[in-house]
Design an enzyme around this catalytic site. Sequence first.
Site, PDB file in Angstrom:
ATOM      1  N   CYS A   1       2.359  -1.760 -11.054  1.00 54.17           N
ATOM      2  CA  CYS A   1       1.244  -1.925 -10.119  1.00 54.17           C
ATOM      3  C   CYS A   1      -0.055  -1.858 -10.909  1.00 54.17           C
ATOM      4  O   CYS A   1      -0.281  -0.910 -11.672  1.00 54.17           O
ATOM      5  CB  CYS A   1       1.286  -0.818  -9.073  1.00 54.17           C
TER       6      CYS A   1
ATOM      7  N   CYS B   1      -2.152   1.499  -9.743  1.00 54.28           N
ATOM      8  CA  CYS B   1      -1.775   2.882 -10.048  1.00 54.28           C
ATOM      9  C   CYS B   1      -0.814   3.022 -11.226  1.00 54.28           C
ATOM     10  O   CYS B   1      -0.537   4.138 -11.656  1.00 54.28           O
ATOM     11  CB  CYS B   1      -1.184   3.561  -8.820  1.00 54.28           C
TER      12      CYS B   1
ATOM     13  N   CYS C   1       2.817  -1.496  -2.848  1.00 50.24           N
ATOM     14  CA  CYS C   1       3.227  -0.413  -3.737  1.00 50.24           C
ATOM     15  C   CYS C   1       3.406   0.845  -2.899  1.00 50.24           C
ATOM     16  O   CYS C   1       2.494   1.247  -2.174  1.00 50.24           O
ATOM     17  CB  CYS C   1       2.168  -0.192  -4.819  1.00 50.24           C
TER      18      CYS C   1
ATOM     19  N   CYS D   1       0.684   3.698  -4.007  1.00 53.46           N
ATOM     20  CA  CYS D   1      -0.759   3.664  -3.716  1.00 53.46           C
ATOM     21  C   CYS D   1      -1.136   2.733  -2.566  1.00 53.46           C
ATOM     22  O   CYS D   1      -2.293   2.687  -2.172  1.00 53.46           O
ATOM     23  CB  CYS D   1      -1.549   3.283  -4.964  1.00 53.46           C
TER      24      CYS D   1
ATOM     25  N   CYS E   1       7.975 -12.404  -3.684  1.00 52.96           N
ATOM     26  CA  CYS E   1       6.964 -13.354  -4.150  1.00 52.96           C
ATOM     27  C   CYS E   1       5.661 -12.567  -4.330  1.00 52.96           C
ATOM     28  O   CYS E   1       4.975 -12.248  -3.357  1.00 52.96           O
ATOM     29  CB  CYS E   1       6.831 -14.461  -3.106  1.00 52.96           C
TER      30      CYS E   1
END
Length: 134
Positions: free
Chosen positions: A50, A53, A99, A102, A122
């Site tokens: 991510c 984070c 995510c 976060c 995707c």
Amino acid sequence: MAEQFKVQKSEAEWRKLLTPEQYRVTREHGTERAWTHLYNTEKRDGIYHCVACGAALFDAGTKYESGSGWPSFFAPIAPGVVGESADNSLFSTRTEVHCANCGAHLGHVFPDGPEPTGLRYCMNGTALDFTPRA
């Protein structure tokens, strides 16, 4: 009630941490244009994290060429690292992926992927950070 995430930041903190495009995609649920991000054609072995984070989200071993113009994976790196919610922003309902650490918007998941899962995660390359394996 809004979902609570382990990583919490103010909008000002997110804006300071992320580029304007990363902020637009991850915090405002934006989408990058198809075929524009270098991760769409990335072939090296590694881990996709991510961008907001740093949480590990996808292993390059699950990445495949979907023809969609966005980096696509058939499974997250581990159960529970991504969350899902209904997205009714277009003319149909899609399943948004974020995510789980976060809350950053990553992209969408569709039921038209390859085996073994049959899923196509995707993802916006802008929402990811790639670390190649040594």
